[in-house]
Design an enzyme around this catalytic site. Structure first.
Site, short mmCIF file in Angstrom:
data_model
loop_
_atom_site.label_atom_id
_atom_site.label_comp_id
_atom_site.label_asym_id
_atom_site.label_seq_id
_atom_site.Cartn_x
_atom_site.Cartn_y
_atom_site.Cartn_z
N CYS A 1 0.84 -1.20 0.00
CA CYS A 1 0.00 0.00 0.00
C CYS A 1 0.88 1.25 0.00
CB CYS A 1 -0.95 0.00 1.19
SG CYS A 1 -0.11 0.13 2.79
N CYS B 1 3.55 1.87 2.64
CA CYS B 1 4.84 1.21 2.40
C CYS B 1 5.75 2.13 1.59
CB CYS B 1 4.64 -0.10 1.64
SG CYS B 1 3.47 -1.26 2.38
N ASP C 1 0.25 9.86 -32.80
CA ASP C 1 1.24 9.41 -33.76
C ASP C 1 0.55 9.27 -35.12
OD1 ASP C 1 3.64 8.12 -34.84
OD2 ASP C 1 2.44 6.29 -34.76
#
Length: 783
Positions: free
Chosen positions: A3, A6, A463
């Site tokens: 999570c 952390c 592109d």
């Protein structure tokens, strides 16, 4: 890491080191660390051992996968860059820096899948026996205990392990609450079963709303089913999340697969020059190697001898192969389409253009800010508050004179009702339904973090080749000389070009209508055109004698098709069509001339045609409030022609892959939130660095894996549809998170006051999950 807390913990530990700044990426479980190296004698600096030690101090482990020292002239301090990975390798396996592609390991997915299967199979009978009194045979409670224990221990071990690790470092996460809830429900159930009288034969359990009434003179209830359901649901969510995170590193694996694996190295010996197949890794700068038709160029280099056409579309996006000869540069991983070449290596290994694109993709992915989902952001406050409330509930009931069983029941009810099952399901279920509906519509969404990017996107960079256009050459016009028939020019040119391998030749040949009719004894259609004595000069032109099948001898016509300069070398005057030829090429087209009987007879004009749906797609993107920009490696003439056809006014042409990243960065620096749509390897880094990357499914694997969204059908209209679906899915996720959290906030006081039996709390928790899933299922009607 599980999570956002952390991530914050690791970044905080790394940031305490002198001169260190770190960006930790949750989906990739990797960190990009910059260490500012001070002038000599002005202070110490952190080395790689210190970086790894800091990660370990946060409760994790790491390995250094890459270290580089860019030189910034004029600065007192040069940054030293490190890439850290948090992946543990299998015993006996030595990690090579190139092996780590920064994605959660497959072994973890297999482990989660195994735990989920065991939990799901065991939980179904546990729930049925616990919740349906009619099924409670004599001794049912012991069967439930036997089935539930593997679920709450082995299957739930990832949650227990993460909670223990966080506790060692005086922290808490959502795993902490999950683990404590499972342990509390299981511990109480075991006490009730072994010591509290619930293990007596004939005991039945009926769900009741009021805990006090349920326990007056009755055996204490078991909560095995609550612990098992929580474990199973959250394992399902964790496994779904792992699968989306696993795909994040596939772009680099696909890049590694693009290059040639071995090469025909040319070596000089006593008997002369010979070829020897060696791994590409053995090539050194200055080595010469052979490239035959159909082979990949092994590394960047310069052509020593030979002429050919090289297909560089993977790197440039340009659909027309580039003619090369002695002295011309070639790029590794491009494909030699016709003649044989001898190339001298100029760049190898990490210095090649392919490797540079790989580093651009890596930097763009690692540099993305971690998405901190609402469930993770509130965990730092929510988890400790729930623990305090559960403890306060237990003490309050005991102080008020209640029996310990009643007090513990209320405290467990608080933990169970607060268990974040609905919060855990809020994102994965909406994502699974949204992506499932997207797959039906030809749209692939890779993960919940992508949806956050769709809200604020205001600029879409398109592109050209393969995205707005078809990505292949097609004949669009035949310019006939005075007195000549365009049909006859195409007929004779196609007869010769059908024997050539060049994509321009194939486009001309396919544009000519084949003749139907009777077949002669030799199997050739009577009256069809045949070319004999065919010769090709790579990069210049083709020549052949064209005759009509079964029409007699001596009626052949020598036809030449190629560049004007080559035709003039053959003694043919091209001035009659030169102006029209030059005008076509100035407008971005590719053209060749056809001649016979000593005179030029016509010019054939080819383009990469715009897809029929591209104009409508651009209009739909504008309707979503997006500003379209055309970005291409093609020449300005071709770019402007395509832009005019689809109604785009902003055009950036003739850019290299690194320049595409720079264009995206420049737009972002001006305040734009950029979505990029592309299909080639040359687009991969720009797709990864854009706020939202959309890859055409008809493009390369590298582009698809580097992007956030994939448009499977290759239809640009899917881009607008994908953004609408993403925004709708994000809205559903936010609704789910709100209602799941609001449910917890409203239900916790009821549980603390003893108004909810833990079994009812478990059922209510399941109901909240059903509501979340039901809300997510509304996405199935998206169109």
């Amino acid at each position: 890491m599980t999570c956002a807390s952390c991530v914050a913990r690791v970044e905080k530990r790394l940031g305490r080191l002198p001169g260190v700044s770190a960006t930790v990426n949750l989906p990739l479980e990797s960190a990009h660390v910059e260490v500012r190296v001070p002038d000599e004698g002005t202070g110490a600096t952190a080395d790689t051992d210190a970086l790894v030690a800091a990660v370990r101090a946060a409760g994790y482990d790491a390995t250094v996968t890459r270290t580089s020292t860019p030189h910034e002239h004029g600065h007192a301090m040069d940054p030293r860059e490190h890439a850290l990975s948090g992946h543990a390798m299998a015993p006996g396996h030595d990690m090579d820096p190139d092996d780590d592609t920064s994605a959660p390991t497959d072994a973890r997915g297999a482990d989660l899948r195994a735990r989920l299967r065991v939990a799901a199979v065991a939980t179904v009978p546990v729930v049925l026996l616990s919740m349906v009194p009619a099924l409670q045979f004599t001794g049912w409670q012991w069967v439930v205990a036997v089935l539930a224990l593997p679920v709450v221990t082995w299957a739930a071990w990832p949650f227990h392990r993460a909670a223990f690790r966080a506790a060692r470092h005086r922290a808490s996460t959502m795993d902490t609450l999950v683990s404590i809830g499972i342990v509390a429900a299981t511990g109480w159930s075991l006490w009730a079963l072994l010591l509290g009288g619930a293990g007596e034969p004939g005991m039945t359990m009926t769900p009741s709303l009021w805990p006090r009434a349920a326990h007056e003179g009755a055996a204490p209830e078991l909560y095995f089913e609550v612990a098992a359901v929580v474990t199973t649901f959250l394992l399902a969510g964790r496994y779904a999340e792992h699968r989306s995170r696993r795909r994040a590193g596939d772009a680099l694996r696909a890049l590694l697969d693009l290059g040639a694996k071995d090469v025909a190295l040319i070596v000089s010996g006593p008997t002369g020059r010979s070829e020897r197949r060696v791994p590409v890794a053995d090539l050194r700068v200055g080595d010469e190697f052979a490239v035959r038709p159909g082979e990949k160029v092994a590394t960047d280099g310069v052509v020593v001898s030979g002429t050919s056409a090289v297909d560089a579309s993977l790197l440039t996006g340009e659909p027309v192969p580039v003619d090369v000869g002695p002295g011309d540069e070639v790029t590794g991983a491009t494909i030699n389409t016709s003649g044989s070449l001898v190339v001298r290596a100029t760049r190898v290994g990490e210095d090649t253009r392919l490797a540079q694109i790989g580093r651009l993709v890596t930097a763009a992915q690692t540099g993305k800010a971690p998405v901190q989902r609402l469930a993770d952001r509130i965990s730092a406050v929510f988890v400790p508050v729930v623990l305090v409330l559960a403890l306060a509930t237990l003490v309050a009931w005991l102080v008020s004179g209640a029996e310990p069983q009643q007090a513990f029941t209320a405290a467990v009810a608080v933990l169970i009702i607060a268990c974040p099952c609905a919060l855990g399901l809020a994102t994965p279920t909406a994502l699974l339904v949204g992506t499932g509906r997207g797959a039906q519509l030809g749209i692939l969404i890779k993960g919940p973090e992508i949806l956050e990017q769709t809200r604020a996107v205001d600029t879409v960079v398109l592109d050209k080749t393969g995205t707005v256009t078809q990505g292949r050459m097609a004949l669009v016009d035949v310019l006939a000389a005075p007195g000549e028939s365009p049909d006859e020019v195409l007929r004779y040119a196609a007869a010769v070009e059908q024997l050539a391998e060049h994509p321009i030749a194939q486009a001309i040949a396919s544009a000519s209508t084949s003749r139907d009719g009777d077949t002669g004894a030799d199997g050739v259609v009577i009256g069809s055109d045949q070319a004999h004595d065919f010769q090709a000069e790579p990069g210049r032109g083709v020549v052949g004698v064209v005759r009509t099948a079964h029409s007699g001898v001596g009626l052949g016509r020598r036809v030449l098709v190629g560049r004007p300069t080559w035709l003039r070398e053959q003694g043919i005057d091209t001035s009659g069509l030169q102006d029209r030829f030059d005008a076509a090429e100035a407008d971005g087209a590719t053209a060749v001339m056809a001649a016979w009987d000593g005179s030029v007879r016509g010019a054939l004009v080819l383009r990469d045609p715009v897809k029929e749906t591209s104009r409508q797609a651009v209009d739909e993107l504008r309707a979503l409030g997006l500003r379209p920009v055309l970005l291409t490696g093609d020449n300005p003439g071709a770019a402007q022609a395509a832009a005019r056809e689809v109604g785009i006014t902003e055009v950036v042409a003739q850019v290299l892959p690194a320049d595409k990243v720079a264009v995206v960065a420049r737009l972002q620096a001006s305040g734009a939130r950029v979505a990029m749509v592309g299909d080639g390897v040359n687009d991969a880094a720009a797709l990864a660095s854009a706020d939202l990357g959309l890859a055409m499914g008809t493009g390369t694997d590298v582009a698809i894996e580097a992007a956030d969204l994939t448009l499977v059908r290759g239809d640009l209209r899917s881009a607008a549809q994908a953004i609408r679906l993403s925004r709708r899915t994000l809205a559903v996720i936010r609704q789910n998170l709100f209602w799941a959290f609001a449910y917890n906030v409203a239900a916790i006081p009821l549980a603390a006051l003893g108004l909810l039996n833990p079994m009812i709390a478990g059922a209510a928790m399941a109901l909240s999950s059903v509501l979340v899933v039901g809300n997510s299922l509304r996405l199935r009607r998206f169109s």
